[in-house]
Design an enzyme around this catalytic site. Structure first.
Site, mmCIF file in Angstrom:
data_model
loop_
_atom_site.group_PDB
_atom_site.id
_atom_site.type_symbol
_atom_site.label_atom_id
_atom_site.label_comp_id
_atom_site.label_asym_id
_atom_site.label_seq_id
_atom_site.Cartn_x
_atom_site.Cartn_y
_atom_site.Cartn_z
ATOM 1 C CE LYS A 1 -4.447 -0.541 2.180
ATOM 2 N NZ LYS A 1 -5.116 -0.502 3.499
HETATM 3 C C1 E4P Z 1 -8.356 0.409 3.245
HETATM 4 O O1 E4P Z 1 -7.575 -0.355 2.720
HETATM 5 C C2 E4P Z 1 -8.227 0.950 4.606
HETATM 6 O O2 E4P Z 1 -7.518 0.041 5.396
HETATM 7 C C3 E4P Z 1 -9.525 1.163 5.314
HETATM 8 O O3 E4P Z 1 -10.628 0.763 4.514
HETATM 9 C C4 E4P Z 1 -9.682 2.492 5.967
HETATM 10 O O4 E4P Z 1 -10.933 2.567 6.569
HETATM 11 P P1 E4P Z 1 -11.307 3.597 7.740
HETATM 12 O O5 E4P Z 1 -11.747 4.868 7.106
HETATM 13 O O6 E4P Z 1 -12.453 2.923 8.438
HETATM 14 O O7 E4P Z 1 -10.085 3.749 8.592
#
Ligand code: E4P
Length: 216
Positions: free
Chosen positions: A84
């Site tokens: 990521k």
């Molecule tokens: C995506 O890959 C992220 O890990 C995640 O969906 C972030 O979500 P949040 O807004 O609930 O932290």
């Protein structure tokens, strides 16, 4: 639409994998902290031993060279690891280099369709628009997912898959599937809520009661 689990909690991964509906996992530093995971490598390896599908792990450094170095290290942890990288100028540069090295990138923290277009052009394997966080500031997060899908559909040579991320409730997941998102990454509690329907429970009770009555 495929379903990834958005968690670093091993027990949640274990429980969800039994359902046979989860084909990948996404993590981020917040999810790691919430799960009490201090050793990212061990956590990702353990998750991969349960769900071999794409497992996303996020870089925790800034700058092109540090991100490249960390991404290459992480990519060697286990097959099917996805790195990521945030969508910013450094992130695009890093992604375009990693893509040439066949390292899969999930570009994260995407909040605009232009970012998603650039992510695809840089060679990202996945783009993660954050639906819930846009909803939180009064915008329509799912409209962003729809716009990205539309743009990618215009250009058949774009192979980047759209992961609807920051999913907060089953309705988000439903809407993502209706508009054709390739993947939704969802928290464990949302997955459990998607299964439930009071009429299913009532129907099971009724069928079992009737079966008992007729076989007395
Ligand atoms: C995506 O890959 C992220 O890990 C995640 O969906 C972030 O979500 P949040 O807004 O609930 O932290």
């Amino acid at each position: 639409m495929r379903i990834f689990l958005d968690t670093a909690n091993i027990e949640e991964v274990r429980q969800a994998s039994k359902l046979g509906v989860v084909s990948g996992v996404t993590t981020n530093p917040t999810l790691m902290a919430r799960a009490g995971a201090t050793d990212y490598e061990a956590t990702i390896k353990e998750i991969a031993s349960i769900i071999p599908g794409p497992i996303s792990t996020e870089v925790v450094v800034e700058g092109v060279e540090p991100m490249l170095e960390q991404a290459r290290e992480m990519a060697a942890w286990t097959p099917n690891v996805v790195i990521k990288i945030p969508v910013n100028a450094d992130g695009l540069e890093v992604t375009s280099i990693l893509a040439k090295e066949n390292i899969k990138v999930n570009m994260t923290l995407c909040f605009s369709a232009n970012q998603a277009l650039l992510a695809a052009l840089s060679g990202a394997r996945y783009i993660s628009p954050f639906v819930g966080r846009l909803d939180d500031i009064g915008q329509d997060g799912m409209q962003l997912v729809e716009d990205i899908l539309h743009i990618y559909d215009n250009y058949p040579d774009i192979n980047t898959e759209v992961i609807a991320a920051s999913i907060r409730h089953p309705e988000h997941c439903l809407r993502a599937a209706v508009i054709g998102a390739h993947i939704a990454t969802i928290p464990y509690d949302v997955l459990m809520k998607m299964i439930q329907h009071p009429m299913t429970d009532a129907g099971i009770s009724r069928f079992l009661a009737d079966w008992k009555n007729t076989t007395k």
